[in-house]
Design a protein around this motif. Structure first.
Motif, mmCIF file in Angstrom:
data_model
loop_
_atom_site.group_PDB
_atom_site.id
_atom_site.type_symbol
_atom_site.label_atom_id
_atom_site.label_comp_id
_atom_site.label_asym_id
_atom_site.label_seq_id
_atom_site.Cartn_x
_atom_site.Cartn_y
_atom_site.Cartn_z
ATOM 1 N N PHE A 66 0.873 -1.176 0.000
ATOM 2 C CA PHE A 66 0.000 0.000 0.000
ATOM 3 C C PHE A 66 0.913 1.229 0.000
ATOM 4 N N SER A 67 0.791 2.065 -1.026
ATOM 5 C CA SER A 67 1.777 3.126 -1.218
ATOM 6 C C SER A 67 1.133 4.454 -1.599
ATOM 7 N N VAL A 68 1.791 5.558 -1.168
ATOM 8 C CA VAL A 68 1.333 6.895 -1.571
ATOM 9 C C VAL A 68 2.032 7.348 -2.856
ATOM 10 N N THR A 79 -0.189 -4.212 -5.738
ATOM 11 C CA THR A 79 0.128 -2.853 -5.268
ATOM 12 C C THR A 79 -1.146 -2.018 -5.285
ATOM 13 N N ILE A 80 -1.332 -1.264 -4.217
ATOM 14 C CA ILE A 80 -2.520 -0.417 -4.069
ATOM 15 C C ILE A 80 -2.082 1.016 -3.801
ATOM 16 N N ASN A 81 -2.654 1.957 -4.548
ATOM 17 C CA ASN A 81 -2.439 3.379 -4.276
ATOM 18 C C ASN A 81 -3.279 3.823 -3.083
ATOM 19 N N VAL A 82 -2.728 4.712 -2.248
ATOM 20 C CA VAL A 82 -3.472 5.282 -1.117
ATOM 21 C C VAL A 82 -3.481 6.794 -1.288
ATOM 22 N N GLY A 86 0.290 11.248 4.474
ATOM 23 C CA GLY A 86 0.850 10.901 5.780
ATOM 24 C C GLY A 86 0.625 9.461 6.191
ATOM 25 N N PHE A 87 0.121 8.660 5.259
ATOM 26 C CA PHE A 87 -0.267 7.280 5.528
ATOM 27 C C PHE A 87 0.868 6.449 6.139
ATOM 28 N N VAL A 116 4.040 0.617 2.435
ATOM 29 C CA VAL A 116 3.686 -0.172 3.616
ATOM 30 C C VAL A 116 3.351 -1.581 3.138
ATOM 31 N N LYS A 117 4.142 -2.558 3.607
ATOM 32 C CA LYS A 117 3.928 -3.958 3.228
ATOM 33 C C LYS A 117 2.934 -4.585 4.211
ATOM 34 N N CYS A 118 1.922 -5.250 3.679
ATOM 35 C CA CYS A 118 0.866 -5.827 4.517
ATOM 36 C C CYS A 118 0.572 -7.263 4.073
#
Length: 454
Positions: A66-68, A79-82, A86-87, A116-118
């Motif tokens: 999950f990345s900005v 991969t997911i855009n957020v 400030g995530f 952020v790896k989840c």
């Protein structure tokens, strides 16, 4: 349907403009009065649009990023855009990430700069622009949205669009305080040039629950948005919160909408679960003004069937309520602030009791602003309520309130003439017949009349 709700999280403004104009055209051609509600996106954290995919499946044990960061299309695998810069700073290793209130669940295992790896711990379907919430030690992590405004810069552009297109309601997402509602209403008053646009507060966060009464008093109505609320409070608290909001809105004479996951299974299947039918019936029994479909009609395979089920269950429960419970005791606090308003309120309370006591076939209410119709709706009389107003926008807005069947009618000074025209209109439509007993109210004359239809 009574109201078409447009979710500004999805689609572009051109798509929404076409939808608004299609509703308006049908109203004109068919004589409908379907209102339009524009629902702002809000500033909460959500995923991007998945690179154009309609959905992505996350499997148990998979590691997702999950990345900005901005990525070229197609997105890297898993991969997911957020949408919130400030995530990565706000979350910690070990936090739980819930997608769309728990439709899928991840554990944060590593932070690498903006990424952020989840690891997926509960597999599920990821949908475009789904809401993201984080939990730590059993509580929601709220640092991440403390600085986010309730109404984002995109929301303000959408609101300008809604005012220009003449929508009837703006539903504000993730309301934290009454001040936000007051600010928006001032803005609409300045920009809308006498607009009848009403503001609905969506109650879906811990912050809104803390300031509940002030928010509802400042608003023109409220929505119990159970999906996002269920991601912010323990699930088992949602039913009691729903009942509290519905009761408070009724006391304060504000229309209330129960929304989210009413018939969720009908996104995929042609019939609902029996539990969903019971949930719908409970919202009807609580005397909510309106029930709202979301995914069932926005992207479901059976939108017309879902609406048909919602209607048939609601009608059957209301019929059962009238047959079994008969007339509920009227224990509503006074909401009027002026003497003339107090007179209207007493007239409506008396008319509802008379309607139930005499077993009348219908109540007619003649109202210029719609206020007397709303006061009557609040009393929940056991018969159809036909509301007549001179304003097209007031007619559409009354669609949101319990039990009202609104019509537009140009009034004359002669009440008998107004009544005779409404008798002719409703008899022609098969809604009343000669000999029916009706009660007529008017906010122009502040009067009650009881009569038989000629």
């Amino acid at each position: 349907m009574n109201v078409a709700r447009l979710n500004m999280c999805h689609g572009d403004r051109e798509w929404h403009r076409a939808a608004i104009r299609a509703v308006r055209r049908l109203n004109e051609d068919k004589g409908f009065a379907v209102a339009v509600m524009m629902d702002t996106e809000g500033s909460e954290i959500h995923m991007g649009d998945l690179g154009g995919a309609s959905s992505v499946k996350a499997e148990d044990g998979e590691v997702w990023t999950f990345s900005v960061r901005s990525f070229e299309l197609p997105l890297p695998e898993r991969t997911i855009n957020v949408n919130y810069d400030g995530f990565a700073e706000d979350v910690r290793v070990g936090d739980e990430l819930l997608v769309d209130g728990g439709m899928a669940r991840f554990e944060v295992i590593e932070k690498i700069g903006p990424d952020v790896k989840c690891r997926c711990t509960d597999p599920g379907l990821l949908l475009p622009r789904a809401n993201l919430t984080f939990w730590r030690d059993g509580s929601i992590v709220r640092e991440r949205n403390a600085m986010l405004p309730t109404i984002s810069s995109k929301d303000w552009l959408d609101i300008d669009f809604g005012i220009a297109e003449g929508v009837d309601f703006i539903a504000v997402s993730f309301v934290k305080s009454a001040e936000v509602i007051k600010h928006l209403k001032s803005y609409i008053a300045a920009r809308g040039r006498g607009s009848d646009l009403a503001v609905i507060a969506k109650i879906e966060s811990i912050d809104s629950l803390k300031n509940l009464e002030e928010i509802i008093r400042a608003s023109d109505g409220a929505m119990v948005a159970r999906g996002d609320m269920g991601a912010q409070v323990p699930l088992e608290q949602v039913p009691s919160i729903q009942q509290k909001i519905v009761q408070l809105c009724r006391q304060l004479n504000k229309p209330v909408i129960v929304a989210s996951q009413l018939l969720e299974s009908m996104i995929e299947y042609p019939t609902p679960t029996r539990a969903e039918v019971a949930d719908v019936s409970e919202a009807v029994r609580q005397r909510a003004d309106a029930l709202m479909l979301s995914g069932e009609s926005a992207m479901g395979r059976y939108p017309d069937k879902a609406l048909s089920v919602l209607r048939s269950v609601s009608l059957r429960i209301e019929k059962w309520w009238r047959e079994e419970k008969r007339h509920e005791a009227l224990e509503l606090q006074s909401v009027s602030s002026s003497f003339s308003d107090k007179i209207s309120e007493e007239i409506c309370n008396s008319a509802a009791k008379m309607a139930n006591g005499l077993g009348v076939d219908a109540v007619f209410v003649f109202t210029k602003t719609g206020h007397m119709a709303s006061l009557l709706s609040r009393c929940r009389p056991d018969c159809p309520v036909f509301a007549f107003t001179t304003s097209t926008s007031v007619r559409r807005r009354l669609n949101l309130q319990w039990g009202l069947i609104p019509f537009r009618l140009s009034f004359s000074d002669d009440m008998e003439s107004n009544l005779n025209r409404t008798f002719s209109l409703l008899k022609a439509r098969g809604m009343i017949q000669s000999g029916d007993l009706v009660i007529a109210l008017s906010d122009m004359l502040q009067s009650i009349q009881v009569m038989n239809v000629p």
